[in-house]
Each structure stands twice: as structure tokens, then as C-alpha cells.
Scaffold this motif. Structure first.
Motif, PDB file in Angstrom:
ATOM      1  N   SER A 224       0.807  -1.214   0.000  1.00  0.00           N
ATOM      2  CA  SER A 224       0.000   0.000   0.000  1.00  0.00           C
ATOM      3  C   SER A 224       0.847   1.274   0.000  1.00  0.00           C
ATOM      4  O   SER A 224       0.334   2.356  -0.305  1.00  0.00           O
ATOM      5  N   GLU A 225       2.119   1.152   0.320  1.00  0.00           N
ATOM      6  CA  GLU A 225       2.992   2.327   0.313  1.00  0.00           C
ATOM      7  C   GLU A 225       3.224   2.838  -1.103  1.00  0.00           C
ATOM      8  O   GLU A 225       3.547   4.019  -1.288  1.00  0.00           O
ATOM      9  N   ASP A 226       3.048   1.953  -2.110  1.00  0.00           N
ATOM     10  CA  ASP A 226       3.331   2.346  -3.498  1.00  0.00           C
ATOM     11  C   ASP A 226       2.242   1.961  -4.481  1.00  0.00           C
ATOM     12  O   ASP A 226       2.322   2.338  -5.653  1.00  0.00           O
ATOM     13  N   ALA A 227       1.258   1.181  -4.062  1.00  0.00           N
ATOM     14  CA  ALA A 227       0.292   0.636  -5.012  1.00  0.00           C
ATOM     15  C   ALA A 227      -1.127   0.760  -4.486  1.00  0.00           C
ATOM     16  O   ALA A 227      -1.362   0.966  -3.293  1.00  0.00           O
ATOM     17  N   ASP A 228      -2.105   0.631  -5.423  1.00  0.00           N
ATOM     18  CA  ASP A 228      -3.514   0.525  -5.052  1.00  0.00           C
ATOM     19  C   ASP A 228      -3.777  -0.931  -4.696  1.00  0.00           C
ATOM     20  O   ASP A 228      -3.678  -1.816  -5.557  1.00  0.00           O
ATOM     21  N   VAL A 229      -4.097  -1.189  -3.447  1.00  0.00           N
ATOM     22  CA  VAL A 229      -4.175  -2.567  -2.993  1.00  0.00           C
ATOM     23  C   VAL A 229      -5.409  -2.796  -2.140  1.00  0.00           C
ATOM     24  O   VAL A 229      -5.833  -1.919  -1.372  1.00  0.00           O
ATOM     25  N   THR A 230      -5.982  -3.980  -2.294  1.00  0.00           N
ATOM     26  CA  THR A 230      -7.126  -4.416  -1.495  1.00  0.00           C
ATOM     27  C   THR A 230      -6.779  -5.747  -0.832  1.00  0.00           C
ATOM     28  O   THR A 230      -6.287  -6.664  -1.492  1.00  0.00           O
TER      29      THR A 230
END
Length: 429
Positions: A224-230
Motif C-alpha cells: 500500500s505504500e506504493d500501489a492501489d491494494v485491497t
């Protein structure tokens, strides 16, 4: 870990049998080796530690960093050294007390870097790298002289005793919908050898991390620090500070609650399963997740993927509630097969006529962790880690379980099988 090149044993040994061959150079194998060298008084020439990685604890470190582990779940007194306060003293001497993280209603826990640096310090101080034989074990058989022949791709080793410390099962757990996408670049398992979290975080679409335990939670926070994540979990989070109640660290409690049940029985398995807090996350990881979600850095979703197919540069996903996602990437954090499914376990049980109990677990001597033969006698093969769960209890696979197994192993020198072979040719300290 230290960047210096370790002194790795690379050639097959001479004809003199080892006192111990330890299979596995992770936390358990290295801890056992340290106990044998320190408290057991064995020489480096009497011990061989077989592991395919360039460095001891190499696999543990790689996995911990892959999933974004910051701190250990276990306390500062649980490590690979024989002295309980060794890590604490190491932190104080290095002025790194701030890396012993305060935890509510629990002793301080070390950061991953502190734990690894302390392990490297112990390995260097004890010269454990000199015992490292960089290879894999393919088979173990009994010689006509009552010793054990340990086969590797580069030649056989001969030992009086073998310690099996191989970790969890070799196969990764993959949901049925993912089997047809095994070669797709947008589907990975966090424990795949070629999975790179930095590359995964660079994906332009949305990344779904599948899993409901601590690995999935830590990995989601890292990505989540660098990407769109679920984070996609089948159930609500179950929060537990530790993997089991702390009373299961006490050997007397284990004797009362586990050893009182028949060896190898389903009753033992059931009691251990009930005691373990599997697929849980500790409160400090839950706080990280919730804070990141509230800040809009990640999403948390409950449900399952029903099917997936390749579509463009990503995956087209359909979930169990009928919704879909396109241009997606999936990272599985769904664990391994159970420890008894490790391919070496079945091979050893067959070649050495060893007894297996409920769910395929080795039937062990509770006092020494010697794997029992089918005729009920103790073999010269000993077990540490998750495979020793039926005797060591719910913490068997954890760091404290490595210490408990090493302590039991030192008692094994008085076992029947030890007396059956010739005495060591070298003295003890």
C-alpha cells in the motif's frame, strides 16, 4: 545479516561419521546446531548443517522481508542462542535498545533487523557457518553398521543421528480458481521464489492480496505504500497477540495436556489445533491496517474470488457477491501445505520404517523427539519445527519451539538408539 562471505562447507566429508547431520538451516536448524556446539559440547567437525541457501537463515530472512515484516511476533527472549537474555544484551551493547518494541500486556519484541543481526552475531561467535554444507537432502537410509546415510546431489554424508528441521510443507496452497492461471504474470504467491514485492507494487492496476492471516496483512501494508491494494479475506479479522496462550511455552503444561494423550492420536492433533491461533493477526498489525485504510491507502474487503481469467495486461476477476474487477493483479498469501506433506517426510518414513500418526505427523518419543519406528523403538532421526507439533505443542513451529526442541535433543544422547552405536571418537568439553 552480515554481508561478509560465510565459511560454508562445500565438499563432501571424509569417512568419519558426523555425530549429527541437521537437515535445514533456518531458525530451527541453526538453533539446534548452536545448542549442540555450546551446551552439547560437540566440535564443528562432528556436526553438519545441510541447507541449500548461501547463508543460514537465508530462507527465513527472504520470506520475512518479502511480506514486509517489521517486528517479530515473539518476545526478545526467543532467539537462536542458549542464553535467554542474549538478544537483550546484544541490543544494549550495540545501543539498539530502541529496537526492542514495547507491546501492551506483553514483553518487548525485537525488530526483524535486530533479530537477524543478533542471529548473525551468534552464528559468527559460535562458528556455525563452518558446519554449513550447502546442498539438499534427497534420502536417508540406514547402513549395515547401524549409522544413517544422508544422500545429497553432491554425495552422501554418514551420521550417527539426523535432525529433521525442514519447516512447513513444500507445496504452496493455491485456491482452485487459480490453478488455470499458474503461468500468468499477474498471479503470484508471496512465497514463490521469483515473487518480488517491489515489482508487484509497480503494477498500474489494482492489486488484490488474498488471505486473512498475518502474512497477508503485513504484505498489504507494504504494498500500500506504493500501489492501489485491497486485502481480500474470507472472514473478519481474528485478533490474537500470540500464536497460542503463553502457558503452552511451559514444558510441564505440555506434558500434562499433550503427553497425557496417546502418542500420534487424533486427540493430540485436536488439542493442539484448538490451542493454536491460526490465521490471526496481532493487534499492532490490525492497527496498521485500519490506520492505512482510514487514510485511504488501502481497502479491506471480505469475500472470495469465484473465477479469474486473463484480460489485457491484467486479470478479470469475479467475486462471490457477483461484482467484478478488471485489470487486476492477485498475490496469494494462502500459506503452505501442512508440514507432514513435505515430500521428504514420506520418503523417510518409508525408507526407515517410521511410524506416522494422525494427519501424517511423525510419532515421536516425547522426551527426546526421536521419531519412533513401526515396531515402537526409537530411531536415530529426530524432529524439530512444525513436524514436532504432536510432542512440542502449539508453539512447535515458532522460535521458542526451536529452543524447546534443542533442549530435548540434548537429552537424546542417553536414548536407546544412541547406546546402540559405537561411542564418539572425539572427546566432549
Amino acid at each position: 545479516m552480515s554481508a561478509d562471505e560465510p565459511a560454508v562447507r562445500r565438499a563432501s566429508p571424509a569417512n568419519q561419521p558426523y555425530e549429527y547431520v541437521v537437515v535445514g538451516g533456518g531458525v530451527h536448524g541453526t538453533c539446534v546446531a548452536n545448542y549442540l556446539l555450546d551446551e552439547g559440547g560437540y566440535d564443528h567437525e562432528e556436526l553438519c548443517l545441510v541447507d541449500p541457501h548461501e547463508r543460514l537463515l537465508g530462507s527465513f530472512e527472504t520470506k520475512a522481508r518479502k511480506c514486509g515484516m517489521r517486528t517479530l511476533r515473539s518476545t526478545f527472549v526467543h532467539h537462536i542462542d542458549t542464553e535467554p537474555f542474549s538478544l537483550d544484551s546484544f541490543a544494549e551493547g550495540a545501543h539498539r535498545e530502541h529496537e526492542l518494541v514495547p507491546t501492551e500486556d506483553y514483553p518487548n519484541r525485537p525488530t526483524l533487523d535486530l533479530f537477524l543481526d543478533h542471529a548473525s552475531y551468534v552464528i559468527d561467535r559460535r562458528g556455525i557457518d563452518a558446519c554449513h554444507f550447502q546442498s539438499t537432502v534427497t534420502e536417508v537410509t540406514r547402513t549395515r553398521h547401524g549409522l544413517l546415510r544422508v544422500d545429497t546431489p553432491v554425495g552422501p554424508l554418514v551420521a550417527r543421528r539426523v535432525v529433521l528441521a525442514v519447516g512447513l510443507g513444500g507445496q504452496l496452497t493455491v485456491p482452485s480458481w487459480a490453478t488455470s492461471l499458474s503461468d500468468n504474470a499477474r498471479l503470484a504467491h508471496v512465497w514463490d521464489d521469483d515473487f518480488d514485492p517491489t515489482t508487484a507494487a509497480a503494477f498500474d492496476g489494482r492489486t488484490f492480496v488474498v488471505g486473512g492471516g498475518i502474512t497477508a496483512a503485513q504484505l498489504t501494508c507494504r504494498l500500500s505504500e506504493d500501489a492501489d491494494v485491497t486485502l481480500l479475506s474470507r472472514h473478519d479479522f481474528e485478533v490474537e497477540l500470540t500464536e497460542a496462550d503463553s502457558r503452552w511455552i511451559n514444558w510441564r503444561h505440555i506434558e500434562q495436556e499433550i503427553h497425557s494423550l496417546p502418542p500420534g492420536s487424533a486427540a493430540r492433533c485436536d488439542r493442539i489445533r484448538a490451542a493454536r491461533h491460526d490465521a490471526t493477526i496481532p493487534p499492532y498489525i490490525e492497527h496498521r491496517l485500519v490506520d492505512a485504510r482510514d487514510c485511504g491507502d488501502l481497502d479491506i474487503r471480505h469475500g472470495e474470488i469465484e473465477c479469474a481469467r486473463a484480460s489485457g495486461d491484467g486479470l478479470h476477476l469475479r467475486f462471490d457477491d457477483g461484482t467484478t474487477a478488471t485489470d487486476a493483479q492477485v498475490v496469494l498469501a494462502t500459506g503452505h501445505d501442512s508440514a507432514p506433506k513435505h515430500p521428504l517426510v514420506g520418503a523417510l518414513a518409508e525408507s526407515l520404517s517410521l511410524e506416522r500418526g494422525a494427519n501424517g505427523f511423525p510419532v515421536l518419543d516425547d522426551r527426546t523427539l526421536a521419531w519412533q519406528r513401526s515396531d515402537g523403538t526409537d530411531s536415530a532421526l529426530y524432529v524439530s519445527g512444525a513436524l514436532a507439533e504432536m510432542s512440542v505443542g502449539p508453539f512447535a513451529r515458532n522460535v521458542v519451539g526451536a529452543r524447546r526442541a534443542a533442549e530435548r535433543l540434548l537429552d537424546s544422547r542417553d536414548s536407546v538408539d544412541s547406546k546402540a552405536v559405537a561411542p564418539p571418537s572425539r572427546g566432549r568439553s
